[in-house]
Design a protein around this motif. Structure first.
Motif, PDB file in Angstrom:
ATOM      1  N   LEU A 326      43.931  61.620   2.766  1.00  0.00           N
ATOM      2  CA  LEU A 326      42.622  61.486   3.400  1.00  0.00           C
ATOM      3  C   LEU A 326      41.992  62.857   3.655  1.00  0.00           C
ATOM      4  O   LEU A 326      40.787  63.035   3.471  1.00  0.00           O
ATOM      5  N   ILE A 327      42.811  63.775   4.078  1.00  0.00           N
ATOM      6  CA  ILE A 327      42.287  65.117   4.346  1.00  0.00           C
ATOM      7  C   ILE A 327      41.799  65.761   3.056  1.00  0.00           C
ATOM      8  O   ILE A 327      40.758  66.443   3.031  1.00  0.00           O
ATOM      9  N   ALA A 328      42.523  65.554   1.955  1.00  0.00           N
ATOM     10  CA  ALA A 328      42.083  66.098   0.657  1.00  0.00           C
ATOM     11  C   ALA A 328      40.720  65.523   0.279  1.00  0.00           C
ATOM     12  O   ALA A 328      39.842  66.248  -0.214  1.00  0.00           O
ATOM     13  N   ARG A 329      40.538  64.257   0.511  1.00  0.00           N
ATOM     14  CA  ARG A 329      39.246  63.638   0.228  1.00  0.00           C
ATOM     15  C   ARG A 329      38.151  64.209   1.121  1.00  0.00           C
ATOM     16  O   ARG A 329      37.016  64.425   0.692  1.00  0.00           O
ATOM     17  N   LEU A 330      38.483  64.424   2.390  1.00  0.00           N
ATOM     18  CA  LEU A 330      37.521  65.010   3.332  1.00  0.00           C
ATOM     19  C   LEU A 330      37.058  66.384   2.846  1.00  0.00           C
ATOM     20  O   LEU A 330      35.852  66.681   2.819  1.00  0.00           O
ATOM     21  N   PHE A 331      38.010  67.209   2.444  1.00  0.00           N
ATOM     22  CA  PHE A 331      37.666  68.559   1.999  1.00  0.00           C
ATOM     23  C   PHE A 331      36.835  68.517   0.710  1.00  0.00           C
ATOM     24  O   PHE A 331      35.917  69.311   0.523  1.00  0.00           O
ATOM     25  N   ALA A 332      37.170  67.560  -0.179  1.00  0.00           N
ATOM     26  CA  ALA A 332      36.407  67.432  -1.428  1.00  0.00           C
ATOM     27  C   ALA A 332      34.957  67.087  -1.134  1.00  0.00           C
ATOM     28  O   ALA A 332      34.030  67.598  -1.781  1.00  0.00           O
ATOM     29  N   GLY A 333      34.736  66.243  -0.141  1.00  0.00           N
ATOM     30  CA  GLY A 333      33.373  65.898   0.239  1.00  0.00           C
ATOM     31  C   GLY A 333      32.638  67.063   0.862  1.00  0.00           C
ATOM     32  O   GLY A 333      31.437  67.249   0.636  1.00  0.00           O
ATOM     33  N   LEU A 334      33.359  67.880   1.646  1.00  0.00           N
ATOM     34  CA  LEU A 334      32.721  69.013   2.319  1.00  0.00           C
ATOM     35  C   LEU A 334      32.308  70.103   1.330  1.00  0.00           C
ATOM     36  O   LEU A 334      31.258  70.722   1.484  1.00  0.00           O
ATOM     37  N   ARG A 335      33.133  70.340   0.317  1.00  0.00           N
ATOM     38  CA  ARG A 335      32.841  71.453  -0.600  1.00  0.00           C
ATOM     39  C   ARG A 335      32.203  70.995  -1.911  1.00  0.00           C
ATOM     40  O   ARG A 335      31.781  71.819  -2.720  1.00  0.00           O
ATOM     41  N   GLY A 336      32.180  69.688  -2.164  1.00  0.00           N
ATOM     42  CA  GLY A 336      31.532  69.179  -3.364  1.00  0.00           C
ATOM     43  C   GLY A 336      32.377  69.207  -4.605  1.00  0.00           C
ATOM     44  O   GLY A 336      31.872  68.932  -5.707  1.00  0.00           O
ATOM     45  N   LYS A 337      33.641  69.529  -4.504  1.00  0.00           N
ATOM     46  CA  LYS A 337      34.560  69.478  -5.638  1.00  0.00           C
ATOM     47  C   LYS A 337      35.979  69.342  -5.095  1.00  0.00           C
ATOM     48  O   LYS A 337      36.237  69.640  -3.931  1.00  0.00           O
ATOM     49  N   PRO A 338      36.908  68.894  -5.934  1.00  0.00           N
ATOM     50  CA  PRO A 338      38.246  68.561  -5.431  1.00  0.00           C
ATOM     51  C   PRO A 338      39.004  69.750  -4.851  1.00  0.00           C
ATOM     52  O   PRO A 338      38.830  70.893  -5.276  1.00  0.00           O
ATOM     53  N   THR A 339      39.842  69.454  -3.877  1.00  0.00           N
ATOM     54  CA  THR A 339      40.800  70.407  -3.325  1.00  0.00           C
ATOM     55  C   THR A 339      42.178  69.756  -3.384  1.00  0.00           C
ATOM     56  O   THR A 339      42.362  68.633  -2.909  1.00  0.00           O
ATOM     57  N   GLU A 340      43.124  70.459  -3.953  1.00  0.00           N
ATOM     58  CA  GLU A 340      44.479  69.921  -4.090  1.00  0.00           C
ATOM     59  C   GLU A 340      45.348  70.382  -2.930  1.00  0.00           C
ATOM     60  O   GLU A 340      45.368  71.569  -2.588  1.00  0.00           O
ATOM     61  N   LEU A 341      46.064  69.455  -2.314  1.00  0.00           N
ATOM     62  CA  LEU A 341      47.077  69.779  -1.319  1.00  0.00           C
ATOM     63  C   LEU A 341      48.426  69.716  -2.009  1.00  0.00           C
ATOM     64  O   LEU A 341      48.829  68.653  -2.520  1.00  0.00           O
ATOM     65  N   ALA A 342      49.106  70.849  -2.110  1.00  0.00           N
ATOM     66  CA  ALA A 342      50.369  70.939  -2.850  1.00  0.00           C
ATOM     67  C   ALA A 342      51.508  71.318  -1.909  1.00  0.00           C
ATOM     68  O   ALA A 342      51.297  71.983  -0.888  1.00  0.00           O
ATOM     69  N   PHE A 343      52.714  70.923  -2.287  1.00  0.00           N
ATOM     70  CA  PHE A 343      53.902  71.166  -1.458  1.00  0.00           C
ATOM     71  C   PHE A 343      54.989  71.785  -2.341  1.00  0.00           C
ATOM     72  O   PHE A 343      55.956  71.120  -2.712  1.00  0.00           O
ATOM     73  N   PRO A 344      54.824  73.059  -2.717  1.00  0.00           N
ATOM     74  CA  PRO A 344      55.714  73.695  -3.699  1.00  0.00           C
ATOM     75  C   PRO A 344      57.136  73.875  -3.178  1.00  0.00           C
ATOM     76  O   PRO A 344      57.357  74.133  -1.991  1.00  0.00           O
TER      77      PRO A 344
END
Length: 599
Positions: A326-344
């Motif tokens: 959900l947070i990834a979707r929130l950030f994508a909406g705020l910046r207008g393009k996808p943001t990936e949350l990764a756990f390396p």
């Protein structure tokens, strides 16, 4: 922060490599530096013999921040990057540092050398970079040359071959000595080509090549050559570890790491742009590990939601959590393009995240080691005394005199377990002469709490036993006040062993080491402050003279008499005639009459 607070923070920094920066009252970064050991380097700014520029910088500094790096080389890279970004007022800024420099190599030359240039040119040469600054580029050249024992001197080859004996670099093994006539251009080119492998980040290929050469030399029983190749192999291996960079991470990437202690937790964000660290931020909060784990998603949301322009292409996180999608979707909406949350779990992303986690851990250690102990000590002292509320403010009194002379009192304040020197007081006892600690204590307390806007602390401590506590209680009563008053009882070694009330009931501190340490610190500080003032008063008295009491005898006449007679005793024994040779007759009579009782 005051300068004293900045110094305290500097002394609390870790003995690790990193970058530190000072901000002024407006929050602007005014100085950025790097350190091999942060604590040692930053504490040097608070020595008494500071340079004028350092003095001016510290005078304007209001906060001190830092970020821990993997090693000093990484600290250098980060320092140069941040200086280029912020251009701090008190840093030395190179005027020719325009753009990101490259390392240029002209392979057409018989003996190619490294050059640092500001931009690429269509001249057929090879260019490596760009690097974060000229200092970084020169640092890379020095590191590569050192690993393969290439020359860094100003000699030109083949022009200077055999003209002078090899320099100190050759004598110490830092250079293989191409200036010697027995060395060939072919050998130089072979080593130089190996250096270019390093600039191309082809460490594996180079190390495999060196290893093969080393084994071949050993098989041929050429142990001297094998040893030299072994040393180069080790140097390249070490360099490959310390020159790891983040260029594999494309786009804007944030590493959001966190760490939890017993009572405080922290998060640290390291931001990359184009593979270069461009921002860092670390914050701590007084939360337990359980509380912080629940708060992490909120921290992440608040951190980026307040500044959508800072949302990167990828956010590296230590572990997944329920609302990450959900947070990834929130950030994508705020910046207008996808943001990936990764756990390396491995590789360069994991290394960057580990750096952020290490910074968070160091911040927890720095802020909670003292805070945790202080909070615990205050809490245990409150519990020991039977108080339901925490002892936020504690004030303590002590008396100092020498056989009743120059009697003084001190008062120190501790707020939340820490000295609060802005509220310290000292008193010259005026209401009587002689030795009476109880009366002196009562006078100091009366004067302290008669001050305008004075408020009683949560706990008032008196250095002494039940009688001292009773004297303080009576003094407060005369002012129409009442509070929590206890005496600090000492053992045979002059250390606080217990607290006692005015009725003589003791509260042992043996069962609570934190409370014991806190009360001991308060007692020691009150005693130090009292005895320092007493010594000052006593020293001032010793420097005074019986001549100071003679009317008409000022500093000049006093000095003239002491020079002529040598001592006050000799002046007392002198007659008027002898005194008149030094002073006017009226002044001579004043001196003679003063010492012989004639008015």
């Amino acid at each position: 922060m005051t300068e004293e607070e900045l110094k305290e923070k500097a002394l609390s920094l870790p003995l690790l490599p990193g970058v530190y920066f000072y901000r002024d009252s407006a929050g602007t970064i005014i100085y950025i530096g790097k350190a091999k050991l942060l604590k040692n380097r930053v504490s040097q700014y608070f020595h008494s013999n500071r340079a004028p520029k350092t003095e001016l910088m510290i005078r304007h500094a209001r906060s001190l921040e830092y970020v821990v790096t993997a090693d000093e080389f990484e600290a250098l890279v980060l320092e140069c990057t941040l200086i280029k970004q912020y251009k701090p007022r008190y840093n030395i800024l190179l005027k020719d540092d325009k753009g990101y420099p490259f390392i240029r190599v002209d392979r057409s030359r018989l003996y190619p050398r490294f050059e640092v240039v500001n931009k690429k040119m269509p001249d057929g040469a090879d260019y490596f970079g760009p690097y974060g600054g000229r200092n970084i580029a020169f640092g890379v050249i020095e590191a590569v040359s050192s690993a393969l024992a290439l020359p860094v001197c100003s000699r030109e080859f083949p022009r200077d071959i055999g003209k002078n004996r090899p320099c100190l670099h050759y004598q110490t093994g830092r250079c293989y000595g191409p200036c010697r006539p027995e060395e060939s251009a072919l050998h130089y080119r072979e080593l130089f080509e190996k250096a270019l492998f390093i600039l191309d980040n082809k460490y594996v290929e180079l190390m495999n090549s060196l290893k093969a050469e080393m084994e071949a030399a050993a098989e041929e029983l050429n142990f001297e050559k094998a040893a030299a190749l072994r040393d180069r192999y080790r140097a390249v291996s070490a360099l490959s570890e310390r020159q790891k960079v983040f260029t594999d991470l494309k786009g804007d990437v944030d590493a959001f790491g966190w760490h939890s202690g017993q009572v405080r937790s922290a998060f640290s964000v390291i931001s990359l742009h184009g593979g270069v660290i461009c921002r860092t931020r670390t914050e701590s909060a007084k939360l337990t590990p359980e509380e912080f784990r629940e708060a992490v998603p909120e921290y992440i949301k608040q951190f980026y939601s307040s500044s959508p322009e800072l949302i990167p292409d990828k956010i590296l996180l230590s572990s997944d959590f329920e609302d990450s999608g959900l947070i990834a979707r929130l950030f994508a909406g705020l910046r207008g393009k996808p943001t990936e949350l990764a756990f390396p779990k491995r590789g360069v992303p994991r290394r960057l995240l580990s750096m952020a986690e290490e910074n968070a851990k160091r911040e927890v250690e720095r802020t909670t080691e003292r805070a945790e102990l202080d909070d615990r000590a205050v809490a245990e002292l409150s519990k020991l005394c039977g108080f339901s509320d925490s002892l936020r403010v504690i004030e303590a009194f002590d008396i100092s005199n020498t056989s009743g002379s120059e009697c003084v009192a001190s008062m120190v304040r501790f707020t939340n377990g820490r000295p609060d020197k802005n509220f310290y007081r000292r008193f010259k006892i005026k209401s009587f002469s002689g030795q009476d600690d109880y009366r002196a204590m009562a006078e100091a307390v009366s004067r302290r709490y008669s001050e305008k806007n004075a408020e009683l602390p949560d706990l008032l401590l008196a250095d002494g036993g039940a009688a001292h506590a009773a004297a303080v209680t009576r003094a407060l009563s005369k002012l129409g006040l009442s509070g929590n008053v206890l005496g600090m009882v000492k053992d045979d070694r002059h250390r606080t062993r217990a607290l006692v009330n005015a009725e003589g009931q003791e509260l042992s501190l043996a069962s609570s080491p934190p409370a014991f340490s806190l009360v001991t610190a308060i007692q020691d500080e009150a005693h130090r402050f009292a005895i320092t003032y007493h010594r000052h008063r006593r020293a001032k008295k010793l420097t005074s003279s019986a001549l100071d009491e003679v009317p008409g005898i000022g500093p000049k006449r006093k000095a003239a008499l002491l020079k002529a007679f040598g001592s006050v005793k000799a002046i007392k024994a002198a007659d008027i005639a002898a005194l008149s040779e030094i002073l006017p007759s009226s002044a001579a009579e004043e001196v003679f009459n003063h010492f012989h009782g004639k008015q």
